[in-house]
Design an enzyme around this catalytic site. Structure first.
Site, PDB file in Angstrom:
ATOM      1  N   GLY A 179       0.788  -1.229   0.000  1.00 19.32           N
ATOM      2  CA  GLY A 179       0.000   0.000   0.000  1.00 19.32           C
ATOM      3  C   GLY A 179       0.814   1.269   0.000  1.00 19.32           C
ATOM      4  O   GLY A 179       0.326   2.336   0.363  1.00 19.32           O
ATOM      5  N   ALA A 197       5.270   7.670  11.805  1.00 20.72           N
ATOM      6  CA  ALA A 197       5.193   6.267  11.391  1.00 20.72           C
ATOM      7  C   ALA A 197       6.513   5.536  11.625  1.00 20.72           C
ATOM      8  O   ALA A 197       7.585   6.131  11.618  1.00 20.72           O
ATOM      9  CB  ALA A 197       4.817   6.174   9.915  1.00 20.72           C
ATOM     10  N   THR A 227       7.674   3.235   4.008  1.00 25.95           N
ATOM     11  CA  THR A 227       6.900   4.351   4.560  1.00 25.95           C
ATOM     12  C   THR A 227       7.815   5.368   5.217  1.00 25.95           C
ATOM     13  O   THR A 227       7.670   6.577   5.022  1.00 25.95           O
ATOM     14  CB  THR A 227       5.880   3.821   5.584  1.00 25.95           C
ATOM     15  OG1 THR A 227       4.929   3.006   4.895  1.00 25.95           O
ATOM     16  CG2 THR A 227       5.157   4.954   6.296  1.00 25.95           C
ATOM     17  N   ARG A 248      11.383  -0.235   5.215  1.00 23.68           N
ATOM     18  CA  ARG A 248      11.810   1.158   5.175  1.00 23.68           C
ATOM     19  C   ARG A 248      10.931   2.060   4.315  1.00 23.68           C
ATOM     20  O   ARG A 248      11.078   3.280   4.335  1.00 23.68           O
ATOM     21  CB  ARG A 248      13.250   1.220   4.641  1.00 23.68           C
ATOM     22  CG  ARG A 248      13.371   0.790   3.186  1.00 23.68           C
ATOM     23  CD  ARG A 248      14.804   0.662   2.731  1.00 23.68           C
ATOM     24  NE  ARG A 248      15.501   1.925   2.595  1.00 23.68           N
ATOM     25  CZ  ARG A 248      15.267   2.812   1.637  1.00 23.68           C
ATOM     26  NH1 ARG A 248      14.352   2.576   0.717  1.00 23.68           N
ATOM     27  NH2 ARG A 248      15.945   3.927   1.578  1.00 23.68           N
ATOM     28  N   GLU A 303       8.077  -6.085   8.081  1.00 24.39           N
ATOM     29  CA  GLU A 303       8.628  -7.412   8.323  1.00 24.39           C
ATOM     30  C   GLU A 303       8.486  -7.858   9.764  1.00 24.39           C
ATOM     31  O   GLU A 303       8.340  -9.045  10.046  1.00 24.39           O
ATOM     32  CB  GLU A 303      10.116  -7.434   7.954  1.00 24.39           C
ATOM     33  CG  GLU A 303      10.342  -7.435   6.472  1.00 24.39           C
ATOM     34  CD  GLU A 303      11.714  -6.897   6.158  1.00 24.39           C
ATOM     35  OE1 GLU A 303      12.540  -7.676   5.675  1.00 24.39           O
ATOM     36  OE2 GLU A 303      11.982  -5.720   6.428  1.00 24.39           O
TER      37      GLU A 303
END
Lengths: 334, 160
Positions: free
Chosen positions: A49, A287, A91, A89, A292
Site C-alpha cells: 500500500g 510512522a 513508509t 523502510r 517485516e
C-alpha cells in the site's frame, strides 16, 4: 502418547530500514496545470500500500484532499533514486522524502497565491479541501486550481519540490564495535498456544495473540491488513516453510513452489491483533516500519510453546514433526 | 504447428480465433485475446491464480487446452462488473481489505463466485473448502474468507 498443550511468549524490537551504508530515498513532487499533484518515486509498491500512504503524506503536507494526488512509481530508470522497498523502510524513508518535497512545493504554491491575493505568503493557510485562505480573514481566498493555472500560464512558476531523506552511515566505534544500526524501532509481543501430538510430532497452533507497536498508523485498516497477514506468515515460517528437504535425503526436498508448504485457509489459528501507537521521533507523521517485524515474534513464541508442551527445545526452523520426534527420542534416551 | 479454429463466449461476447494446437486457455486468454485477469502463477494447476468459470464449473485455465473450449461459455473476473458497478464479491474484497499484491485475487473471486452461484449462504467451512485450491501469500486468508461471507450476506439482503 498424548496430545499435549503448551503456551509460549516472545517479544521483539525491529529496526526500520538500515543505515550501515547510508540509506537514501529521493522524491519529486509537482503540480499539474489544474492543481493536482504528482509524486514521483522509484520506491515500488509490492502490495503493502505504499502508493496510498505516499498520496496521504503528500496530501497532508500540501493541504489538499488525498484524491488530488497521483503517485507514479513506474520506472526505477527514470525516477528519483530509492534504495528500494525492503527492510521495512518504505513508509519511513520515502515518506520523509515526500514530506520534504511536498513542503517545498507548498511553499511555491503559497507564494503564487500570495501574489494573486496581494498578501504575504506567511499569512496564508490551506483548508485541506483545495483552497488557500488568508489567516483570520477566510473570506479572502483562492482555489488551488486557480493558483496552479496562474503559476503555469501567467507567472511562469513551477509548483514543485525536491525531497531527499538520508540517514547517515553509522560507523562502529573502534574500541567497542558499538554502532547505531537504526534510528527507529517497532516492537511486538506474541503469545501462542499450541497442541503437540507426541506420537506424530505434529503441531497445531490454536491461538496467536499479538500486540504490535508500530508508531502512528497512517492508514489503520491497511496496517491491520498487513499485521493479520504477517501473523499468519510467522506461523508459516515457524512450522512449514523451507526450501530444504523435510527429511535428510535430498530427493525428498521440494522441487518447486508446489511443494513449498504453507498453511492454507483451513489451517488458521485463532488470531488477535492489538495495535499500539507510539509516534516515532523521525518518522513521517510518526510512522515506523511494521512490514517485516509483524511476521517475527510468532516464531520464537511457537518454539517456546512447543517447549512448554513437550519439554524439547527446537532451535532449527521450521519446527517439523520429524525434528520434534528426534528431540523427544533424545530426551527419552537421556 | 497447425492452427485450429476455436469459438467460445467470453464474458458475454463471441470470440473466434485461429490458435496453435496445444495452446492452453490461459495463454489464449492473456496473449491472444488480451484478457489478463486470469494470472499465471504455477502453470501446473496448484496455485489457482488462473481459475476461470467454464460452463458454470470452476476450471484451471493453465491446464485446459483451448481446443476443448469450442462452444463453451467462459467467465473471467474482468467480466464481472456491470456498467462500472463492481460485482458484490469485488466490492466485498475491497471493503474487507482482502487483497494486497492482488495476484491471487482474480482466482479467489472466481472460486468464490462458483461457490455462491451454487450455495448462496455458505458456512465458514464451505468457504474454506471452496478457496482451498487457491494460494495467497499476503493476506493470511482470513480477510478473504470474510470477503466471501460478506458478499454472501449482501447478496441475500439484496434478494430479500
Amino acid at each position: 502418547m498424548a496430545i499435549r498443550r503448551g503456551r509460549g511468549v516472545a517479544a521483539i524490537n525491529y529496526p526500520t530500514g538500515m543505515n550501515l551504508g547510508g540509506d537514501p530515498t529521493q522524491a519529486l513532487v509537482h503540480s499539474t496545470p489544474t492543481g493536482n499533484f504528482m509524486v514521483t518515486l522509484s520506491s515500488v509498491d509490492l502490495g503493502q500500500g505504499m502508493k496510498q500512504i505516499m498520496a496521504q503524506i503528500c496530501a497532508e503536507t500540501i493541504g489538499v484532499p488525498t484524491d488530488r494526488v497521483v503517485v507514479d512509481t513506474a520506472d526505477t530508470d527514470t525516477g528519483p533514486h530509492c534504495m528500494g522497498t525492503f527492510a521495512s523502510r518504505g513508509t519511513h524513508r520515502a515518506g520523509n522524502a515526500v514530506i520534504q518535497a511536498a513542503r517545498e512545493a507548498r511553499q511555491v504554491m503559497l507564494e503564487v497565491a500570495a501574489e494573486e491575493l496581494e498578501v504575504n505568503a506567511s499569512d496564508l493557510e490551506t483548508d485541506g479541501q483545495g483552497n488557500i485562505l488568508v489567516k483570520g480573514a477566510p473570506q479572502k481566498s483562492i482555489s488551488i486550481f486557480d493558483v496552479a493555472l496562474s503559476a503555469h500560464f501567467k507567472r511562469g512558476r513551477s509548483i514543485s519540490g525536491r525531497g531527499m531523506f538520508l540517514i547517515p552511515r553509522s560507523y562502529p566505534e573502534k574500541e567497542t564495535g558499538a554502532m547505531k544500526p537504526s534510528t527507529c524501532y517497532a516492537h511486538a509481543c506474541t503469545v501462542a498456544e499450541v497442541e503437540v501430538d507426541d506420537e506424530t510430532g505434529e503441531v497445531t497452533v490454536l491461538t496467536v495473540k499479538n500486540v504490535f507497536e508500530i508508531g502512528r498508523a497512517l492508514n489503520p485498516k491497511m496496517v491491520e491488513q498487513q499485521l493479520v497477514g504477517g501473523s499468519w506468515m510467522g506461523i508459516s515460517h515457524a512450522l512449514y516453510e523451507t526450501t530444504e528437504p523435510y527429511y535428510p535425503n535430498r530427493d525428498h526436498g521440494g522441487t518447486d513452489f508446489n511443494q513449498y508448504l504453507m498453511p492454507g485457509p483451513g489451517d488458521l489459528a485463532e488470531t488477535e491483533i492489538i495495535v499500539l501507537e507510539r509516534p516515532s521521533a523521525d518518522g513521517p507523521y510518526g510512522a515506523k516500519g511494521p512490514g517485516e517485524m509483524c511476521a517475527n515474534p510468532q516464531i520464537p513464541a511457537v518454539a517456546n510453546a512447543v517447549f512448554d508442551a513437550v519439554g524439547v527445545r527446537i532451535d532449527t526452523l521450521p519446527i517439523t514433526p520429524e525434528r520434534i520426534l528426534r528431540a523427544l527420542k533424545a530426551q527419552a534416551a537421556n | 504447428m497447425a492452427k485450429v479454429p476455436v469459438q467460445f463466449t467470453l464474458n458475454g461476447s463471441e470470440k473466434a480465433e485461429f490458435i496453435d494446437s496445444g495452446t492452453t486457455l490461459l495463454h489464449a486468454l492473456r496473449d491472444k485475446i488480451g484478457d489478463t485477469s486470469p494470472k499465471g502463477g504455477c502453470h501446473q494447476g496448484t496455485c489457482g491464480a488462473c481459475s476461470v468459470i467454464i460452463d458454470g464449473e470452476l476450471r484451471l485455465s493453465c491446464l485446459t487446452l483451448v481446443e476443448t473450449c469450442n462452444g463453451a461459455v467462459i467467465s473471467t473476473t474482468s467480466g464481472l462488473s456491470e456498467a462500472g458497478v463492481l460485482h458484490p464479491l469485488q466490492r466485498a474484497f475491497l471493503d474487507t481489505f482482502a487483497t494486497q499484491c492482488g495476484f491471487c485475487t482474480p482466482g479467489m473471486i472466481m472460486a468464490a463466485k462458483v461457490l455462491l452461484d451454487h450455495t448462496p449462504n455458505p458456512s465458514r467451512d464451505e468457504v474454506i473448502e471452496a478457496l482451498s485450491g487457491n494460494i495467497c501469500r499476503c493476506t493470511g486468508y482470513e480477510p478473504i474468507i470474510q470477503a466471501v461471507l460478506t458478499a454472501a450476506r449482501s447478496n441475500s439482503q439484496n434478494a430479500a
